[in-house]
Each structure stands twice: as structure tokens, then as C-alpha cells.
Design a protein around this motif. Structure first.
Motif, PDB file in Angstrom:
ATOM      1  N   VAL A 182      27.922  46.118  43.931  1.00 24.94           N
ATOM      2  CA  VAL A 182      28.887  45.716  42.906  1.00 24.94           C
ATOM      3  C   VAL A 182      28.674  46.548  41.645  1.00 24.94           C
ATOM      4  CG1 VAL A 182      29.687  43.819  41.433  1.00 24.94           C
ATOM      5  CG2 VAL A 182      29.074  43.387  43.823  1.00 24.94           C
ATOM      6  N   GLY A 183      29.745  47.176  41.170  1.00 23.19           N
ATOM      7  CA  GLY A 183      29.651  48.012  39.973  1.00 23.19           C
ATOM      8  C   GLY A 183      29.923  47.263  38.694  1.00 23.19           C
ATOM      9  N   ALA A 184      30.669  46.148  38.772  1.00 22.34           N
ATOM     10  CA  ALA A 184      30.992  45.334  37.600  1.00 22.34           C
ATOM     11  C   ALA A 184      31.680  44.067  38.070  1.00 22.34           C
ATOM     12  CB  ALA A 184      31.884  46.088  36.617  1.00 22.34           C
ATOM     13  N   VAL A 185      31.699  43.071  37.199  1.00 17.68           N
ATOM     14  CA  VAL A 185      32.395  41.809  37.477  1.00 17.68           C
ATOM     15  C   VAL A 185      33.349  41.554  36.323  1.00 17.68           C
ATOM     16  CG1 VAL A 185      32.170  39.340  37.907  1.00 17.68           C
ATOM     17  CG2 VAL A 185      30.379  40.902  38.692  1.00 17.68           C
ATOM     18  N   LEU A 186      34.616  41.345  36.649  1.00 11.83           N
ATOM     19  CA  LEU A 186      35.622  41.043  35.637  1.00 11.83           C
ATOM     20  C   LEU A 186      36.065  39.597  35.790  1.00 11.83           C
ATOM     21  CD1 LEU A 186      37.923  44.228  35.798  1.00 11.83           C
ATOM     22  CD2 LEU A 186      35.791  43.890  34.532  1.00 11.83           C
ATOM     23  N   VAL A 187      36.081  38.869  34.678  1.00 14.67           N
ATOM     24  CA  VAL A 187      36.541  37.481  34.666  1.00 14.67           C
ATOM     25  C   VAL A 187      37.524  37.315  33.510  1.00 14.67           C
ATOM     26  CG1 VAL A 187      34.367  36.645  35.623  1.00 14.67           C
ATOM     27  CG2 VAL A 187      34.690  36.665  33.156  1.00 14.67           C
ATOM     28  N   PRO A 188      38.423  36.339  33.593  1.00 12.36           N
ATOM     29  CA  PRO A 188      39.342  36.118  32.466  1.00 12.36           C
ATOM     30  C   PRO A 188      38.615  35.575  31.258  1.00 12.36           C
ATOM     31  CG  PRO A 188      39.591  34.385  34.120  1.00 12.36           C
ATOM     32  CD  PRO A 188      38.679  35.418  34.720  1.00 12.36           C
ATOM     33  N   VAL A 244      23.073  35.659  32.655  1.00 10.33           N
ATOM     34  CA  VAL A 244      21.708  35.142  32.562  1.00 10.33           C
ATOM     35  C   VAL A 244      21.064  35.083  33.945  1.00 10.33           C
ATOM     36  CG1 VAL A 244      20.317  33.104  32.036  1.00 10.33           C
ATOM     37  CG2 VAL A 244      22.098  33.848  30.442  1.00 10.33           C
ATOM     38  N   ARG A 245      21.831  34.619  34.903  1.00  7.89           N
ATOM     39  CA  ARG A 245      21.288  34.446  36.258  1.00  7.89           C
ATOM     40  C   ARG A 245      20.908  35.780  36.896  1.00  7.89           C
ATOM     41  NH1 ARG A 245      21.219  30.219  39.639  1.00  7.89           N
ATOM     42  NH2 ARG A 245      21.007  30.640  41.861  1.00  7.89           N
ATOM     43  N   THR A 246      21.677  36.843  36.610  1.00 11.37           N
ATOM     44  CA  THR A 246      21.441  38.140  37.245  1.00 11.37           C
ATOM     45  C   THR A 246      20.710  39.127  36.340  1.00 11.37           C
ATOM     46  OG1 THR A 246      23.629  38.934  36.540  1.00 11.37           O
ATOM     47  CG2 THR A 246      23.478  37.884  38.711  1.00 11.37           C
ATOM     48  N   HIS A 257      22.067  47.173  30.803  1.00  9.90           N
ATOM     49  CA  HIS A 257      21.087  46.581  31.714  1.00  9.90           C
ATOM     50  C   HIS A 257      21.793  45.730  32.761  1.00  9.90           C
ATOM     51  CE1 HIS A 257      17.030  45.396  32.875  1.00  9.90           C
ATOM     52  NE2 HIS A 257      17.490  44.173  33.014  1.00  9.90           N
ATOM     53  N   GLY A 258      21.446  45.936  34.007  1.00 13.53           N
ATOM     54  CA  GLY A 258      22.031  45.145  35.073  1.00 13.53           C
ATOM     55  C   GLY A 258      23.452  45.553  35.398  1.00 13.53           C
ATOM     56  N   THR A 259      24.169  44.646  36.034  1.00 18.44           N
ATOM     57  CA  THR A 259      25.561  44.877  36.424  1.00 18.44           C
ATOM     58  C   THR A 259      26.483  44.327  35.336  1.00 18.44           C
ATOM     59  OG1 THR A 259      24.989  44.655  38.773  1.00 18.44           O
ATOM     60  CG2 THR A 259      27.309  44.416  38.179  1.00 18.44           C
ATOM     61  N   PRO A 260      27.363  45.162  34.768  1.00 17.66           N
ATOM     62  CA  PRO A 260      28.219  44.690  33.683  1.00 17.66           C
ATOM     63  C   PRO A 260      29.066  43.476  34.073  1.00 17.66           C
ATOM     64  CG  PRO A 260      28.343  47.075  33.887  1.00 17.66           C
ATOM     65  CD  PRO A 260      27.581  46.582  35.083  1.00 17.66           C
ATOM     66  N   VAL A 261      29.024  42.457  33.228  1.00 21.20           N
ATOM     67  CA  VAL A 261      29.875  41.283  33.381  1.00 21.20           C
ATOM     68  C   VAL A 261      30.827  41.290  32.190  1.00 21.20           C
ATOM     69  CG1 VAL A 261      29.969  38.777  33.561  1.00 21.20           C
ATOM     70  CG2 VAL A 261      28.011  40.023  34.524  1.00 21.20           C
ATOM     71  N   ILE A 262      32.120  41.393  32.470  1.00 22.40           N
ATOM     72  CA  ILE A 262      33.094  41.624  31.402  1.00 22.40           C
ATOM     73  C   ILE A 262      34.198  40.564  31.447  1.00 22.40           C
ATOM     74  CG2 ILE A 262      34.729  43.274  30.410  1.00 22.40           C
ATOM     75  CD1 ILE A 262      33.141  45.487  31.915  1.00 22.40           C
ATOM     76  N   ALA A 263      34.376  39.858  30.332  1.00 21.10           N
ATOM     77  CA  ALA A 263      35.470  38.896  30.195  1.00 21.10           C
ATOM     78  C   ALA A 263      36.636  39.596  29.515  1.00 21.10           C
ATOM     79  CB  ALA A 263      35.019  37.687  29.388  1.00 21.10           C
ATOM     80  N   VAL A 264      37.773  39.660  30.197  1.00 23.26           N
ATOM     81  CA  VAL A 264      38.922  40.444  29.741  1.00 23.26           C
ATOM     82  C   VAL A 264      39.982  39.530  29.132  1.00 23.26           C
ATOM     83  CG1 VAL A 264      40.716  42.078  30.435  1.00 23.26           C
ATOM     84  CG2 VAL A 264      38.480  42.119  31.572  1.00 23.26           C
ATOM     85  N   LYS A 265      40.432  39.877  27.925  1.00 22.11           N
ATOM     86  CA  LYS A 265      41.471  39.089  27.256  1.00 22.11           C
ATOM     87  C   LYS A 265      42.818  39.270  27.942  1.00 22.11           C
ATOM     88  CE  LYS A 265      41.794  38.800  22.806  1.00 22.11           C
ATOM     89  NZ  LYS A 265      41.858  39.088  21.352  1.00 22.11           N
ATOM     90  N   PRO A 266      43.639  38.227  27.966  1.00 20.78           N
ATOM     91  CA  PRO A 266      44.993  38.366  28.506  1.00 20.78           C
ATOM     92  C   PRO A 266      45.786  39.417  27.734  1.00 20.78           C
ATOM     93  CG  PRO A 266      44.417  36.057  28.219  1.00 20.78           C
ATOM     94  CD  PRO A 266      43.341  36.847  27.547  1.00 20.78           C
TER      95      PRO A 266
END
Length: 318
Positions: free
Chosen positions: A85-91, A105-107, A144-153
Motif C-alpha cells: 500500500v502506497g497511501a490511504v485516502l479517506v474522506p 497511530v495503529r500503523t 514516516h510510514g504509509t501516508p494516511v490522507i483525509a481529503v476535503k470534499p
């Protein structure tokens, strides 16, 4: 090519616009892989395929849907462990941001919230954010780690690209700790017939200047096909429900057009709408702070200006 996980934003399988936006951004970074939580994949399948999902992980379990956000964060963490996994995108909704924080935090990963753009970079995804109530634009990346990104509408225009949408059923064992808060009842919000405030491309908001009369606000929003918003002053006065509040303690919106009527422009409100593409204000006070921010301003009584605008829009549309 690394997979870019996209947490599908949906309501009973009806995929929201934000998902198409995130899949569009994911294609810039790698191979888009949608993560669908729920039992209504049949409803969502075509939309995910339409916006380029190469793979769809289906997580149909009551352990994920009957509890609050912790189980979803655990499920995403398991997928990250099992795949490249290169990144995780969430709303960037209230739920999405909490999932992002818990997942990071978990990862042991870095997290970026309220991203308005995401691009591929030599050292990983590079995001653009509006920070400090929109006063600054920042480009940032996770180190650091795998980017977790919350994307604005409304961060990007969804681009339709046919994807393979290969489905894979995923079973995740959720820890008892993650099931500490259970959803015991849900009630659908009464539909107004207008688009969702966070996703709308046009938002018409009213403030203290409405004196509690939101009829002109609603009428203009309806002819423009937009959503209705409200300032904190209007909400605190009981003139409009809190669910429609735009601002730092309400919802953050980024429509193509934001029209502020009878809103002074306090920093609390500006923080929730400052990234709108075009901003128009109507206010009787020529010294109102909102005029420092707008693309177009009208000094006048909203109860006269807005009905005139509404009639002009109707006339031009024939």
C-alpha cells in the motif's frame, strides 16, 4: 505499482461524490483500490468501476457496521499489512478524520488532514492544505510510514475512467477493544431535496443579518441547485439546525460558489469556507470583514438583493 486504498464514502451503497474525487486522486499515486464496508456492494459496484477502481475490497461484516470508527481503522490496518500500500485516502468528514487518526497511530504512520490536493512526489505523495483558518497554503508530505490522507470534499473534479473493479471479499477479525462503542439506533435525516452541504458545488449561507428569515437563502439555493448553510450566530440563535453550520466548529465546505448573506465574516466562519473557489458576499455593512475575502461583494439588504437575484436566475433560465 503500489495500491492506493480509498475508503468508500457511501450511504446504503449510494456512493458519494467524495469517493469519485478520491479515486481520481488515487490514480495519480498508484493503482486505486476501493475499500467498501457494508453489504450494499451491488448498489455501489458500477460507480466504483466508473471512477477507475482497479480492485474493490469488500468488507461485509456486522463487526464493522454495528460499531463506531475503531473497527474500520483496524480493518484498514490489516489491509495495509497484507498488501503493498502506497497511501490511504479517506474522506475528511468527522468520521473519516477519526479513522485517519486511529489508523495512523495503529500503523505508526504520518497523517495529513483536510488536503485539498494530492500529487505524486519523488519521496511520496505531496498534499496541499489550507491551514490557520485558511490564512496559509501549505504543501506537505508524510515522512514516516504509509501516508494516511483525509481529503476535503470538492478537492478535485471526479474523472470517469473505466476500472477493472476486481472484487475481493475480505474477512477481518475485530478486537473486543475496538467494539467498545456500539451503534444501537440510527435515524435517517429528513431529506430537504438539496445536495449534501459538504459536497455541494454551490452553497448559499445566511447569518445574523437574516434576522431568522432564511426564506431568501433557501429560495436562491434552490434555483442554483445548491445547499443551504448557516453561520454560528444563526445556529446559536436557533434559526437553523446545527447540522448546517459552516465554520470551525461546524462543517468545512469548498464549493465552486459560496454566497454569504448577512454574515459578518468572523474568523470562525471564514475557517469553514475560505477555500471556496468563488466567494460572493451580501451585507449592509460596507466595513464587514467578509468583504476582505470575497471575489464579489454587494453592499445591501439581503432581503432585497437575494430575491432580485433569484428572479434574475429564473428569468435567464427561461
Amino acid at each position: 505499482m503500489a495500491e492506493i486504498l480509498v475508503l468508500v464514502d457511501h450511504a446504503d451503497g449510494e456512493v458519494r461524490k467524495t469517493t469519485g474525487e478520491m479515486l481520481t486522486l488515487a490514480r495519480r499515486l498508484g493503482s486505486p483500490a476501493a475499500v467498501f464496508v457494508g453489504s450494499q456492494i451491488d448498489t455501489a459496484r458500477e460507480a466504483l468501476k466508473k471512477y477507475g477502481a482497479e480492485k474493490v475490497y469488500v468488507l461485509d461484516s456486522s463487526d464493522l457496521t454495528d460499531y463506531l470508527v475503531a473497527p474500520k481503522a483496524e480493518a484498514l490496518a490489516r489491509l495495509m499489512e497484507q498488501h503493498d500500500v502506497g497511501a490511504v485516502l479517506v474522506p475528511a468528514s468527522a468520521e473519516g478524520k477519526e479513522i485517519a487518526g486511529r489508523l495512523a497511530v495503529r500503523t505508526g504512520s504520518g497523517v495529513i488532514t483536510d488536503a485539498v490536493d494530492v500529487e505524486s512526489g519523488d519521496a511520496g505523495p505531496v498534499t496541499t492544505q489550507a491551514v490557520f483558518a485558511g490564512a496559509f497554503t501549505v504543501r506537505a508530505r508524510v515522512t514516516h510510514g504509509t501516508p494516511v490522507i483525509a481529503v476535503k470534499p470538492n478537492a478535485v473534479t471526479p474523472e470517469a475512467v473505466d476500472g477493472a473493479a476486481t472484487e475481493e471479499q475480505v474477512t477481518v477479525e475485530v478486537s473486543e477493544v475496538a467494539k467498545a462503542a456500539k451503534v444501537v439506533d440510527t435515524q435517517p435525516r429528513q431529506s430537504s431535496g438539496r445536495p449534501d452541504l459538504s459536497e455541494a458545488s454551490v452553497v448559499v449561507s445566511g447569518g445574523r443579518g437574516t434576522a431568522g428569515d432564511f426564506a431568501p437563502i433557501e429560495a436562491l439555493a434552490d434555483v442554483l441547485g445548491g445547499a443551504v448553510g448557516a453561520s454560528r450566530a444563526a445556529v446559536d440563535s436557533g434559526w437553523y439546525p446545527h447540522a448546517y453550520q459552516v465554520g470551525q466548529t461546524g462543517k468545512t465546505v469548498s464549493p465552486q460558489l459560496y454566497l454569504a448573506a448577512g454574515i459578518s465574516g468572523a474568523i470562525q466562519h471564514r475557517a469553514g469556507m475560505q477555500t471556496s473557489k468563488t466567494i460572493v458576499a451580501v451585507n449592509k455593512d460596507p466595513e464587514a470583514p467578509i468583504f476582505e475575502l470575497v471575489d464579489f461583494g454587494v453592499v445591501g439588504d439581503l432581503h432585497k438583493v437575494l430575491p432580485a437575484v433569484t428572479e434574475q436566475v429564473k428569468a435567464r433560465r427561461g
